[in-house]
Design a protein around this motif. Structure first.
Motif, PDB file in Angstrom:
ATOM      1  N   HIS A   1     -37.679 -20.159  14.185  1.00 54.66           N
ATOM      2  CA  HIS A   1     -37.756 -21.206  13.174  1.00 54.66           C
ATOM      3  C   HIS A   1     -38.990 -22.070  13.437  1.00 54.66           C
ATOM      4  O   HIS A   1     -39.303 -22.382  14.580  1.00 54.66           O
ATOM      5  CB  HIS A   1     -36.467 -22.047  13.246  1.00 54.66           C
ATOM      6  CG  HIS A   1     -36.565 -23.369  12.597  1.00 54.66           C
ATOM      7  ND1 HIS A   1     -36.463 -24.544  13.306  1.00 54.66           N
ATOM      8  CD2 HIS A   1     -36.776 -23.719  11.317  1.00 54.66           C
ATOM      9  CE1 HIS A   1     -36.594 -25.553  12.480  1.00 54.66           C
ATOM     10  NE2 HIS A   1     -36.781 -25.085  11.259  1.00 54.66           N
ATOM     11  N   ALA A   2     -39.700 -22.447  12.360  1.00 56.41           N
ATOM     12  CA  ALA A   2     -40.886 -23.304  12.486  1.00 56.41           C
ATOM     13  C   ALA A   2     -40.902 -24.300  11.339  1.00 56.41           C
ATOM     14  O   ALA A   2     -40.319 -24.068  10.281  1.00 56.41           O
ATOM     15  CB  ALA A   2     -42.161 -22.454  12.474  1.00 56.41           C
ATOM     16  N   THR A   3     -41.596 -25.419  11.562  1.00 47.79           N
ATOM     17  CA  THR A   3     -41.703 -26.478  10.560  1.00 47.79           C
ATOM     18  C   THR A   3     -43.163 -26.728  10.220  1.00 47.79           C
ATOM     19  O   THR A   3     -43.996 -26.887  11.113  1.00 47.79           O
ATOM     20  CB  THR A   3     -41.069 -27.784  11.076  1.00 47.79           C
ATOM     21  OG1 THR A   3     -39.713 -27.524  11.438  1.00 47.79           O
ATOM     22  CG2 THR A   3     -41.123 -28.882  10.024  1.00 47.79           C
ATOM     23  N   LEU A   4     -43.442 -26.766   8.921  1.00 44.72           N
ATOM     24  CA  LEU A   4     -44.768 -27.075   8.394  1.00 44.72           C
ATOM     25  C   LEU A   4     -44.689 -28.457   7.758  1.00 44.72           C
ATOM     26  O   LEU A   4     -43.947 -28.656   6.794  1.00 44.72           O
ATOM     27  CB  LEU A   4     -45.173 -26.029   7.344  1.00 44.72           C
ATOM     28  CG  LEU A   4     -46.424 -26.309   6.518  1.00 44.72           C
ATOM     29  CD1 LEU A   4     -47.666 -26.381   7.398  1.00 44.72           C
ATOM     30  CD2 LEU A   4     -46.578 -25.251   5.433  1.00 44.72           C
ATOM     31  N   SER A   5     -45.416 -29.408   8.269  1.00 47.28           N
ATOM     32  CA  SER A   5     -45.413 -30.778   7.740  1.00 47.28           C
ATOM     33  C   SER A   5     -46.411 -30.927   6.601  1.00 47.28           C
ATOM     34  O   SER A   5     -47.395 -30.186   6.517  1.00 47.28           O
ATOM     35  CB  SER A   5     -45.758 -31.771   8.850  1.00 47.28           C
ATOM     36  OG  SER A   5     -44.766 -31.736   9.845  1.00 47.28           O
TER      37      SER A   5
END
Length: 191
Positions: free
Chosen positions: A58-62
């Motif tokens: 899982h990864a988050t792109l701001s």
């Protein structure tokens, strides 16, 4: 290059020998998926090999948000895109893919262009990550069909995206489908 934010466990795809038998020193690139490519099974269909060993997680792109700003002729429905938005973030899946798969991924993502981004996964910041954005964005969103709806959710759940985000994604797609169904019904009644 990667910038460590915190210590983390090494994923099998980052160890000496990958689970699929290829060498970890094989040239690679990082890829952030936020739509149907979040599902390793669906991505395998296009790239021709098991994708599970390449999933970092899982990864988050701001500073981006999701939207269905492209209508796929192949799938006959709206498909996901990302657009800049300082107040939002997009959850997705980070892959470490062999460079030899780059052309096949580009082929799958026709109508999209490369964008280089930075994401955070498992407490670690990854820069120089490839993602894809729609080249010719539509002015309004178009609903996904049931197949696309399901494959996006399957990828989100399989790769461990936060439950609240999965529910938001479900709600957004369901709302688009309901709106489109209501518009179709209204058109039929007026004809």
């Amino acid at each position: 290059m990667e910038t460590p934010v915190a210590d983390r466990t090494i994923h099998p795809s980052e160890a000496g020998l990958q689970a699929n038998g290829s060498q970890a020193n094989e040239p690679y690139f990082y890829y952030f998926a936020y739509g149907s490519c979040m599902c390793p099974v669906d991505l395998k269909r296009s790239l021709g090999e098991n994708m599970h060993p390449y999933v970092i997680g899982h990864a988050t792109l701001s500073n981006y948000r999701l939207g269905f700003f492209q209508r796929s002729q192949l799938r006959n429905c709206g498909v996901l895109d990302i657009v800049k938005d300082k107040r939002s973030s997009v959850e997705g899946v980070l892959y470490r893919l062999p460079l030899r798969l780059s052309d096949r991924l580009d082929e799958r993502e026709k109508g999209y262009r490369h964008e280089t981004i930075e994401v955070v996964s498992q407490g670690r910041c990854y820069s120089n990550v490839r993602t894809y954005t729609v080249i010719e964005k539509l002015t309004e969103e178009h609903a996904p069909n049931d197949w696309y709806f399901n494959v996006v959710l399957r990828g989100a759940v399989t790769c461990g995206l936060p439950e609240q985000y999965c529910w938001q994604l479900f709600s957004h797609m369901h709302q688009l489908q309901q709106t489109e169904a209501n518009q179709s019904f209204a058109t039929l009644r007026s004809a």
